[in-house]
Write a protein that holds these residues in place. Structure first.
Motif, PDB file in Angstrom:
ATOM      1  N   ARG A   1       0.830  -1.212   0.000  1.00  0.00           N
ATOM      2  CA  ARG A   1       0.000   0.000   0.000  1.00  0.00           C
ATOM      3  C   ARG A   1       0.862   1.259   0.000  1.00  0.00           C
ATOM      4  O   ARG A   1       0.638   2.173  -0.811  1.00  0.00           O
ATOM      5  CB  ARG A   1      -0.942   0.003   1.195  1.00  0.00           C
ATOM      6  CG  ARG A   1      -1.658   1.333   1.377  1.00  0.00           C
ATOM      7  CD  ARG A   1      -2.622   1.341   2.541  1.00  0.00           C
ATOM      8  NE  ARG A   1      -3.892   0.713   2.191  1.00  0.00           N
ATOM      9  CZ  ARG A   1      -5.016   0.893   2.890  1.00  0.00           C
ATOM     10  NH1 ARG A   1      -5.021   1.683   3.954  1.00  0.00           N
ATOM     11  NH2 ARG A   1      -6.126   0.297   2.524  1.00  0.00           N
ATOM     12  N   ALA A   2       1.855   1.313   0.867  1.00  0.00           N
ATOM     13  CA  ALA A   2       2.677   2.523   0.975  1.00  0.00           C
ATOM     14  C   ALA A   2       3.450   2.775  -0.307  1.00  0.00           C
ATOM     15  O   ALA A   2       3.529   3.919  -0.792  1.00  0.00           O
ATOM     16  CB  ALA A   2       3.631   2.402   2.166  1.00  0.00           C
ATOM     17  N   ALA A   3       4.041   1.734  -0.881  1.00  0.00           N
ATOM     18  CA  ALA A   3       4.851   1.903  -2.089  1.00  0.00           C
ATOM     19  C   ALA A   3       4.003   2.367  -3.270  1.00  0.00           C
ATOM     20  O   ALA A   3       4.407   3.270  -4.031  1.00  0.00           O
ATOM     21  CB  ALA A   3       5.562   0.588  -2.421  1.00  0.00           C
ATOM     22  N   VAL A   4       2.830   1.758  -3.447  1.00  0.00           N
ATOM     23  CA  VAL A   4       1.979   2.126  -4.578  1.00  0.00           C
ATOM     24  C   VAL A   4       1.376   3.509  -4.372  1.00  0.00           C
ATOM     25  O   VAL A   4       1.283   4.317  -5.311  1.00  0.00           O
ATOM     26  CB  VAL A   4       0.888   1.065  -4.793  1.00  0.00           C
ATOM     27  CG1 VAL A   4      -0.074   1.487  -5.886  1.00  0.00           C
ATOM     28  CG2 VAL A   4       1.527  -0.278  -5.145  1.00  0.00           C
ATOM     29  N   THR A   5       0.966   3.813  -3.146  1.00  0.00           N
ATOM     30  CA  THR A   5       0.420   5.143  -2.852  1.00  0.00           C
ATOM     31  C   THR A   5       1.437   6.231  -3.154  1.00  0.00           C
ATOM     32  O   THR A   5       1.099   7.276  -3.743  1.00  0.00           O
ATOM     33  CB  THR A   5      -0.017   5.213  -1.375  1.00  0.00           C
ATOM     34  OG1 THR A   5      -1.076   4.280  -1.150  1.00  0.00           O
ATOM     35  CG2 THR A   5      -0.496   6.610  -1.023  1.00  0.00           C
ATOM     36  N   GLN A   6       2.669   6.012  -2.775  1.00  0.00           N
ATOM     37  CA  GLN A   6       3.726   7.001  -3.022  1.00  0.00           C
ATOM     38  C   GLN A   6       3.885   7.272  -4.521  1.00  0.00           C
ATOM     39  O   GLN A   6       3.997   8.425  -4.948  1.00  0.00           O
ATOM     40  CB  GLN A   6       5.042   6.509  -2.429  1.00  0.00           C
ATOM     41  CG  GLN A   6       6.204   7.474  -2.631  1.00  0.00           C
ATOM     42  CD  GLN A   6       7.487   6.959  -1.971  1.00  0.00           C
ATOM     43  OE1 GLN A   6       7.466   6.048  -1.157  1.00  0.00           O
ATOM     44  NE2 GLN A   6       8.604   7.576  -2.334  1.00  0.00           N
ATOM     45  N   GLU A   7       3.875   6.221  -5.325  1.00  0.00           N
ATOM     46  CA  GLU A   7       4.036   6.403  -6.769  1.00  0.00           C
ATOM     47  C   GLU A   7       2.806   7.052  -7.389  1.00  0.00           C
ATOM     48  O   GLU A   7       2.927   7.885  -8.301  1.00  0.00           O
ATOM     49  CB  GLU A   7       4.330   5.070  -7.447  1.00  0.00           C
ATOM     50  CG  GLU A   7       4.673   5.186  -8.915  1.00  0.00           C
ATOM     51  CD  GLU A   7       5.862   6.105  -9.166  1.00  0.00           C
ATOM     52  OE1 GLU A   7       5.794   6.906 -10.129  1.00  0.00           O
ATOM     53  OE2 GLU A   7       6.858   6.033  -8.408  1.00  0.00           O
ATOM     54  N   LEU A   8       1.622   6.690  -6.927  1.00  0.00           N
ATOM     55  CA  LEU A   8       0.412   7.330  -7.445  1.00  0.00           C
ATOM     56  C   LEU A   8       0.425   8.828  -7.148  1.00  0.00           C
ATOM     57  O   LEU A   8       0.070   9.651  -8.010  1.00  0.00           O
ATOM     58  CB  LEU A   8      -0.832   6.676  -6.843  1.00  0.00           C
ATOM     59  CG  LEU A   8      -1.185   5.283  -7.357  1.00  0.00           C
ATOM     60  CD1 LEU A   8      -2.277   4.655  -6.487  1.00  0.00           C
ATOM     61  CD2 LEU A   8      -1.644   5.330  -8.827  1.00  0.00           C
TER      62      LEU A   8
END
Length: 425
Positions: free
Chosen positions: A244-251
């Motif tokens: 969740r954290a990794a994908v949220t950061q990229e989004l």
């Protein structure tokens, strides 16, 4: 039996072999996946994993939408009560006939795999006076290293090559179609969280670049799946705590409007949501020795559990005695099914207690790619019953059936059967 396990009673009531699905496990899998994904995001359940209407209905009740790839899967989704306007119809082989029928039933969202596919979707929608909302599936290069089984990134029947889109963007202007977004599905069954994160991040960056260079609308970005689950062996689903954290950061970095729904972010899953909900119960019918090898012959084989048998290989499987049964001395044996082919093997030289005629074995973690991914029609054995449990209560007991019907082709027109639609009771 273990406390609360009704398996032996179910075999007595419904016979053997027998698939058993647990709706409680389906719910826990959905909650685990929801916790691993960025918020807000949409989850599509891929019916190819298991189209049983009760499983589809349970996931719909929890908030998932359905992704279908055929008339049969569409029928299951409609039977489960899924609103047709919320379905996503995907797959590389969509025919004009099935597209027309999908549009007639109210399906409006499609994933287009090629310029030809896009044109056929548009023609079906235009013929019914409606507009189809399409995402373009992208055959993009994967992240360095990768993880799981690659679905795209090389020559493939799946999706548009980005260079082809960029070379001829004018071909996206198709009557009856509005392009609303992009669809990625670069890999499947990835247990490695770092590799899965890298793939999703790469897809987000590719989507942002394609939106910039094509100038197309990006209202929906389907980032696919890849979430793993054990198959026909003991084991637990991975939980992906850092996803969740990794994908949220990229989004946030690449598509800053996503939190307000511009675009809506979606993911797909099949095996992760239902894989550990199902088990196959089967019975030893014979034990025999042949030239130094002991065979335990079962009443179930690759016609009931053979997800990759059509590809000439089977994944390793692991049977075990029914939980709570009194074990006998372990024996080493090859587990063979009832089919008239030496390929019908569910385990080679495995060591198990209780291998005697009448003993019941179970294969765990076969809620996905179990019965409907098998050679069901080979030799004409009846399909196993499929039992759906909520707790220890049976909420559904059904059996798939193959049947032959006469077709009236005298007119020369293609003969198609209408999709059966009925209320789920």
């Amino acid at each position: 039996m273990t406390a609360g396990d009704p398996a032996a009673e179910l075999v007595g009531r419904y016979g053997s072999p027998l698939y058993v699905y647990d709706l409680g496990r389906v719910g826990r899998a959905y909650d685990d996946l929801r916790a691993a994904l960025p918020d807000p995001s949409r989850i599509y359940y891929s019916l190819k994993a298991n189209p049983h209407p009760r499983l589809v209905a349970e996931l719909r009740r929890r908030g998932a939408r359905a992704e279908v790839t055929s008339r049969g899967e569409l029928a299951s989704a409609l039977e489960a009560g899924c609103p047709p306007g919320e379905l996503l119809y995907s797959g590389p082989g969509k025919t004009p006939g099935e597209l027309g029928e999908a549009v007639l039933h109210g399906v409006r969202h499609f994933s287009a795999e090629s310029f030809g596919d896009l044109a056929r979707i548009g023609a079906a929608a235009d013929a019914h006076g409606v507009s189809a909302q399409c995402v373009l599936r992208i055959n993009a290069a994967g992240a360095p290293g990768g993880a799981g089984l690659r679905m795209t990134g090389t020559a493939s029947q799946f999706g548009f090559d980005p260079e082809a889109l960029l070379a001829e963007p004018g071909r996206l202007a198709v009557p009856g179609v509005r392009v609303i977004g992009l669809h990625f599905f670069p890999l499947t069954n990835a247990r490695d969280e770092e590799g899965l994160c890298a793939e999703i991040v790469q897809s987000i960056r590719t989507a942002a670049e394609l939106r910039r260079r094509l100038g197309t609308d990006l209202r929906l970005l389907d980032l696919g799946g890849g979430f793993a689950a054990p198959y026909a062996v003991p084991g637990e689903r991975p939980l992906y705590p850092g996803l969740r954290a990794a994908v949220t950061q990229e989004l946030d970095a690449s598509l800053p409007g996503w939190r307000a729904g511009l675009p809506v972010i979606a993911f797909e899953s099949g095996r992760y949501l239902v894989g550990d909900s199902g088990r196959l119960l089967c019975t030893v019918t014979d034990v025999k020795d042949s030239r130094g090898t002991r065979y335990a012959v079962l009443d179930s084989g690759i016609n009931h559990l053979g997800g990759l048998s059509g590809l000439g290989r089977l994944l390793p499987m692991s049977a075990r005695p029914l939980p709570g049964t009194v074990p006998d001395e372990p024996q080493r044996a090859t587990l063979a099914g009832p089919l008239c082919t030496p390929a019908d093997l569910l385990g080679r030289s495995v060591e198990l207690p209780g291998l005697r005629p009448g003993a019941v074995l179970e294969f765990p973690n076969v809620g996905a790619y179990g019965l409907t991914a098998s050679l069901l029609g080979f030799l004409g054995h009846p399909a196993p019953a499929e039992i759906v449990l909520r707790g220890t209560d049976v909420v559904s007991a059904t059996r798939l059936a193959l049947y032959r019907r006469e077709l009236d082709g005298a007119s020369g027109a293609p003969v198609t059967d209408p999709i059966p639609v009925k209320e789920l009771t």
